[in-house]
Design a protein around this motif. Structure first.
Motif, short mmCIF file in Angstrom:
data_model
loop_
_atom_site.label_atom_id
_atom_site.label_comp_id
_atom_site.label_asym_id
_atom_site.label_seq_id
_atom_site.Cartn_x
_atom_site.Cartn_y
_atom_site.Cartn_z
N THR A 70 0.84 -1.19 0.00
CA THR A 70 0.00 0.00 0.00
C THR A 70 0.88 1.24 0.00
OG1 THR A 70 -1.68 1.23 1.25
CG2 THR A 70 -0.11 -0.07 2.51
N ASN A 71 0.31 2.36 -0.44
CA ASN A 71 1.01 3.65 -0.34
C ASN A 71 0.44 4.51 0.77
OD1 ASN A 71 -1.42 4.28 -1.50
ND2 ASN A 71 -0.57 5.34 -3.28
N SER A 72 -0.43 3.94 1.59
CA SER A 72 -1.03 4.66 2.70
C SER A 72 0.01 4.90 3.80
CB SER A 72 -2.21 3.88 3.27
OG SER A 72 -2.71 4.48 4.44
N THR A 73 -0.01 6.11 4.36
CA THR A 73 0.93 6.43 5.43
C THR A 73 0.60 5.65 6.70
OG1 THR A 73 1.24 8.66 4.55
CG2 THR A 73 1.89 8.29 6.83
N ASN A 74 -0.67 5.54 7.03
CA ASN A 74 -1.12 4.79 8.20
C ASN A 74 -1.87 3.56 7.73
OD1 ASN A 74 -0.19 6.76 10.14
ND2 ASN A 74 -1.90 8.05 9.48
N SER A 75 -1.19 2.43 7.74
CA SER A 75 -1.79 1.20 7.20
C SER A 75 -1.65 0.07 8.21
CB SER A 75 -1.09 0.80 5.90
OG SER A 75 -1.47 -0.50 5.50
N THR A 76 -2.74 -0.67 8.41
CA THR A 76 -2.65 -1.83 9.29
C THR A 76 -1.90 -2.97 8.61
OG1 THR A 76 -4.89 -2.48 8.58
CG2 THR A 76 -4.70 -1.28 10.66
N ASN A 77 -1.73 -2.93 7.31
CA ASN A 77 -0.90 -3.93 6.64
C ASN A 77 0.58 -3.71 6.95
OD1 ASN A 77 -2.47 -5.84 4.65
ND2 ASN A 77 -3.51 -3.86 4.61
N ARG A 78 0.99 -2.44 6.99
CA ARG A 78 2.35 -2.15 7.44
C ARG A 78 2.50 -2.55 8.92
NH1 ARG A 78 2.22 2.57 6.32
NH2 ARG A 78 3.26 2.58 4.29
N GLN A 79 1.48 -2.27 9.71
CA GLN A 79 1.51 -2.61 11.13
C GLN A 79 1.62 -4.12 11.33
OE1 GLN A 79 -1.75 -0.79 13.20
NE2 GLN A 79 -0.84 -1.06 15.22
N LEU A 80 0.95 -4.88 10.47
CA LEU A 80 1.02 -6.34 10.57
C LEU A 80 2.43 -6.84 10.27
CD1 LEU A 80 -0.33 -9.08 10.93
CD2 LEU A 80 -1.16 -8.92 8.56
N LEU A 81 3.06 -6.27 9.27
CA LEU A 81 4.44 -6.65 8.95
C LEU A 81 5.41 -6.21 10.05
CD1 LEU A 81 4.60 -5.93 5.12
CD2 LEU A 81 4.84 -8.16 6.22
N GLN A 82 5.15 -5.05 10.64
CA GLN A 82 5.99 -4.60 11.76
C GLN A 82 5.86 -5.55 12.95
OE1 GLN A 82 4.38 -0.64 12.06
NE2 GLN A 82 6.05 0.29 10.88
N TYR A 83 4.64 -6.02 13.18
CA TYR A 83 4.43 -7.02 14.24
C TYR A 83 5.25 -8.27 13.96
CZ TYR A 83 2.19 -10.92 16.64
OH TYR A 83 1.97 -12.05 17.38
N MET A 84 5.22 -8.75 12.72
CA MET A 84 5.99 -9.95 12.37
C MET A 84 7.49 -9.69 12.51
SD MET A 84 3.88 -11.44 9.08
CE MET A 84 4.87 -12.95 9.01
N HIS A 85 7.93 -8.51 12.08
CA HIS A 85 9.35 -8.15 12.20
C HIS A 85 9.81 -8.25 13.66
CE1 HIS A 85 13.01 -5.68 11.88
NE2 HIS A 85 12.56 -5.04 12.95
N ASN A 86 8.99 -7.77 14.58
CA ASN A 86 9.35 -7.78 16.00
C ASN A 86 9.13 -9.15 16.65
OD1 ASN A 86 10.01 -5.02 15.91
ND2 ASN A 86 7.88 -4.43 16.30
N HIS A 87 7.98 -9.75 16.35
CA HIS A 87 7.57 -10.98 17.02
C HIS A 87 8.44 -12.17 16.63
CE1 HIS A 87 4.71 -13.34 19.34
NE2 HIS A 87 4.65 -14.22 18.35
N PHE A 88 8.91 -12.19 15.39
CA PHE A 88 9.69 -13.33 14.91
C PHE A 88 11.18 -13.00 14.77
CE2 PHE A 88 5.43 -14.01 12.79
CZ PHE A 88 5.01 -14.99 13.68
#
Length: 202
Positions: free
Chosen positions: A10-28
Motif C-alpha cells: 500500500t502507499n497509505s501512510t497509516n496502514s494496518t498492513n504495514r503494522q502487521l508486517l511490523q508485528y511480524m518483524h518484532n515478534h519473529f
C-alpha cells in the motif's frame, strides 16, 4: 537464520498492513530477519521503450533476489489487490525478474470482517503469471479482519488465536522456503523463459 523481505502492499501512510508486517518483524526476530520494503515512491508503470528501470525498482529487485523469501501484506480494494501493489509488481517483472521461483507468503489486513480473501486470491494469480512465476505457499491465507482494533498499544495482536495461527503459518513458510530450495532443477530454464518473453507483444 532466514532473511525475508516484508513488502508493504500500500502507499497509505497509516496502514494496518504495514503494522502487521511490523508485528511480524518484532515478534519473529529470534527466528528470521524481516526487512520492510515500501512501494509508495515508485513511478507509475509505463513500459518505457528504452527499458530503463527506475533506480528504486532496481534496488527493490536486488534485495528481493538476495532474500530467502518475500512476505506480501495486501489490503483489499474493490475485491482486488490495490493498484499501487500491481504497479510495483509490473516494474518488478519488466526485464528484471527477482520473483522467479522465489518463495512468497501472502497475508492481509482489512477494516472489514472478511479480511483480504479476494485480494489474496487476485494476488496469487498475478504472482503465478508468466512474467513473475513466484512460488506461492499454498493453503496459507492469513486474514486479519477489523484490523483497526486488532493491535494493542505496543503493536501486538490482541487475538491470541490469530497470533497463534500467524506463528504456525510463519513456521510453515520457513519450511516451505527450505523445500523450495530443493525444487531447483528447472530454475535456470524457467528464468531464461521469463527473460525471453517479448514485452513488445504483451
Amino acid at each position: 537464520m532466514h532473511q525475508f523481505i516484508g513488502l508493504v502492499g500500500t502507499n497509505s501512510t497509516n496502514s494496518t498492513n504495514r503494522q502487521l508486517l511490523q508485528y511480524m518483524h518484532n515478534h519473529f526476530a529470534d527466528q528470521a530477519t524481516i526487512e520492510l520494503m515500501e512501494i509508495k515512491d515508485l513511478p507509475m508503470f509505463n513500459k518505457p521503450q528504452d527499458r530503463k528501470i527506475p533506480a528504486k525498482a532496481q534496488a527493490m529487485a536486488d534485495k528481493i533476489a538476495k532474500a530467502d523469501g518475500v512476505i506480501i501484506s495486501t489490503p483489499e480494494y474493490d475485491h482486488s489487490a490495490p493498484a499501487v501493489l500491481m504497479n510495483a509488481l509490473e516494474w518488478l517483472s519488466f526485464h528484471i525478474h527477482p520473483f522467479v521461483d522465489k518463495p512468497v507468503m501472502i497475508i492481509g489486513a482489512s477494516y472489514g470482517s472478511l479480511g483480504t480473501s479476494r485480494a489474496q486470491a487476485h494476488l496469487r494469480q498475478i504472482l503465478d503469471s508468466p512474467e513473475l512465476r513466484a512460488r506461492i505457499m499454498p493453503s496459507s491465507e492469513f486474514l486479519l479482519g477489523h484490523s483497526l482494533q486488532a493491535f494493542d498499544d505496543d503493536g501486538n495482536l490482541k487475538d491470541e488465536q490469530k497470533a497463534a495461527k500467524l506463528s504456525g503459518l510463519f513456521d510453515d513458510f520457513q519450511t516451505f522456503v527450505e523445500i523450495t530450495k530443493k525444487l531447483s532443477n528447472a530454475n535456470a530454464t524457467t528464468y531464461q523463459e521469463v527473460r525471453d518473453l517479448d514485452w513488445a507483444n504483451l
